[in-house]
Write an enzyme that holds these catalytic residues in place. Structure first.
Site, PDB file in Angstrom:
ATOM      1  N   ASP A 202      -8.188  -4.372 -12.567  1.00  0.00           N
ATOM      2  CA  ASP A 202      -7.575  -5.073 -11.439  1.00  0.00           C
ATOM      3  C   ASP A 202      -6.055  -5.091 -11.577  1.00  0.00           C
ATOM      4  O   ASP A 202      -5.515  -5.214 -12.683  1.00  0.00           O
ATOM      5  CB  ASP A 202      -8.102  -6.512 -11.404  1.00  0.00           C
ATOM      6  CG  ASP A 202      -7.461  -7.330 -10.308  1.00  0.00           C
ATOM      7  OD1 ASP A 202      -7.762  -7.067  -9.127  1.00  0.00           O
ATOM      8  OD2 ASP A 202      -6.643  -8.223 -10.631  1.00  0.00           O
ATOM      9  N   GLU A 228      -6.957  -0.016 -10.134  1.00  0.00           N
ATOM     10  CA  GLU A 228      -6.504  -0.385  -8.797  1.00  0.00           C
ATOM     11  C   GLU A 228      -4.976  -0.331  -8.794  1.00  0.00           C
ATOM     12  O   GLU A 228      -4.311  -1.188  -9.378  1.00  0.00           O
ATOM     13  CB  GLU A 228      -6.972  -1.798  -8.435  1.00  0.00           C
ATOM     14  CG  GLU A 228      -6.492  -2.238  -7.063  1.00  0.00           C
ATOM     15  CD  GLU A 228      -6.391  -3.747  -6.902  1.00  0.00           C
ATOM     16  OE1 GLU A 228      -6.546  -4.219  -5.767  1.00  0.00           O
ATOM     17  OE2 GLU A 228      -6.140  -4.449  -7.913  1.00  0.00           O
TER      18      GLU A 228
END
EC number: 3.2.1.1
Length: 446
Positions: A202, A228
């Protein structure tokens, strides 16, 4: 319900797919999953057979730890899996075990850029961290925070190696204790005690690729580690993306290079392809080819390292930060499920939108014809209202409002899947094999 024989055949295909490097990811949650009565892990447990029947090889699960935010993206006590709003640690372990029993790997959503503290220090600032165990693991103080995060730090840490995250303390990933204890936590998540196989990183913009490399290499072997890295694209004066997005995809490719390239498990979500597709399906399908005749996203340059997707919990779901045009979603899946790259299916589209059968049919065509992340791509047409491509000389696909593209379909190809604005053809041999498999399954169920 699939028969036992059918499920056995599907499991064999999954194992063969994993061995060959072909991956079909599935995001197994959305932004509101934490609200599920009875727990999200338990709900997902009841859907494992549907997921495996669709040919999925990896399921991405939500952040597993205690978190200040209900969705899990403001983690605090990292070892505390019983404080998750998605369910208990035992429910999580049971779900992962069920996935493993079907040959599916479990991806943990790893949120390590930032972390929320349990206690205030003498200054009255929340910067005293509790790890979630009786011992001192992950029990940190303000010196574990980047010194340029002046809202929380005491000024003794290293400078941040990436983008700032304003809502919570930015962790100093150049600190040796931080690196060692986070690696130990990841290894614990990977151990038989929990059972995760792979990582989704993340907000990977928040720390350098060299830092990410520490955690990827420290947990090797790991099934994959997909980052990400969501940055803005280049936009023109009309508010639409510029045709050339090479700088955008170059940043993604550079990240892969810096974490170890081909030798690394590091991969990236192909946000370039996502952004181009969002606009292309609205009557601008000419965008789906670059100046060299290749796909315009990361899949045009390094498809083995690209995870393609239509939407996720941020871009779609209830957040709607960058949604795919809702009436064109199946065109998006027709593209990513036939093209090179590693496609990721979103829970909402598969279960909540009633698209399960259409998506599964596209995955079946992909797997039946041996299409993989590195398959060859020949773009045959790229007009405003029609895009046609041939993959590996075995599959031809079309998206767009134009109905008749029959002149482009090679001899010996037959329609294998179709729907609103899309169609997919495969060679007769594959179509015949699919029909035979269907007859065998039907006979077994009589």
């Amino acid at each position: 319900m699939a028969t036992g024989r059918r499920l056995s055949m599907i499991l064999l295909l999954l194992l063969l797919g994993l061995a060959s490097g072909d991956k079909i990811l599935f995001q197994g949650f959305n932004w509101e999953s934490w609200r599920q009565s009875g727990g999200w892990y338990n709900l997902l447990m009841g859907k494992v057979d549907d997921i495996v029947a669709a040919g999925v090889t990896h399921v991405w699960l939500p952040p597993p730890s205690h978190s200040v935010s209900t969705q899990g993206y403001m983690p605090g006590r990292l070892y505390d899996l019983d404080a998750s709003r998605y369910g208990t640690s035992m429910e999580l372990k049971s779900l992962i075990s069920a996935l493993h029993g079907k040959g599916i790997q479990a991806i943990a959503d790893v949120v390590i850029n930032h972390r929320c503290a349990d206690y205030k220090d003498s200054r009255g600032i929340y910067c005293i961290f509790e790890g979630g165990t009786p011992d001192g693991r992950l029990d940190w103080g303000p010196h574990m925070i980047c010194r340029d995060d002046t809202q929380f730090s005491d000024g003794t840490g290293n400078l941040d190696t990436g983008a700032d995250f304003a809502a919570a303390p930015d962790i100093d990933h150049l600190n040796g204790v931080v690196q060692r204890e986070l690696t130990d936590w990841l290894l614990w998540l990977k151990s038989d005690e929990v059972g995760f196989d792979a990582w989704r990183l993340d907000f990977a913009r928040g720390y350098s690729p060299e830092v990410a490399k520490v955690y990827i290499e420290g947990t090797t072997p790991v099934g994959l580690a997909v980052a990400e890295l969501w940055d803005s694209m280049a936009y023109g004066g009309d508010g639409k993306p510029e045709y050339n997005q090479d700088a955008h995809r170059q940043a993604l490719v550079d990240w892969v290079d810096r974490v170890g390239g081909t030798a690394s498990a590091g991969m990236v979500f192909d946000f370039t392809t996502k952004g181009i597709m969002n606009t292309a399906v609205e009557g601008e399908l000419w965008r789906l080819i670059d100046q060299q005749g290749k796909a315009p996203g990361v899949i045009g340059w390094w498809p083995a390292k690209a995870v393609t997707f239509v939407d996720n919990h941020d871009t779609g779901s209830t957040q709607q930060m960058w949604p795919f045009p809702s009436d064109k979603v199946m065109q998006g899946y027709a593209y990513i499920l036939t093209h090179p790259g590693n496609p990721c299916i979103f829970y909402d589209h598969f279960f909540d939108w009633g698209l399960k059968e259409q998506i599964a049919a596209l995955v079946a065509v992909r797997q039946r014809n041996g299409v993989t992340a590195t398959s060859s791509l020949k773009i045959m047409l790229h007009d405003a209202d029609a895009y046609v491509a041939e993959i590996d000389g075995k599959v031809v696909m079309k998206i767009g409002s134009r109905y008749d593209v029959s002149s482009l379909i090679p001899p010996g190809f037959h329609l294998a899947a179709h729907g609103n604005g899309y169609a997919v053809w495969e060679k007769s041999a594959a179509a015949a094999a699919a029909a035979a498999d269907h007859r065998t399954s039907s006979s077994a169920s009589l």
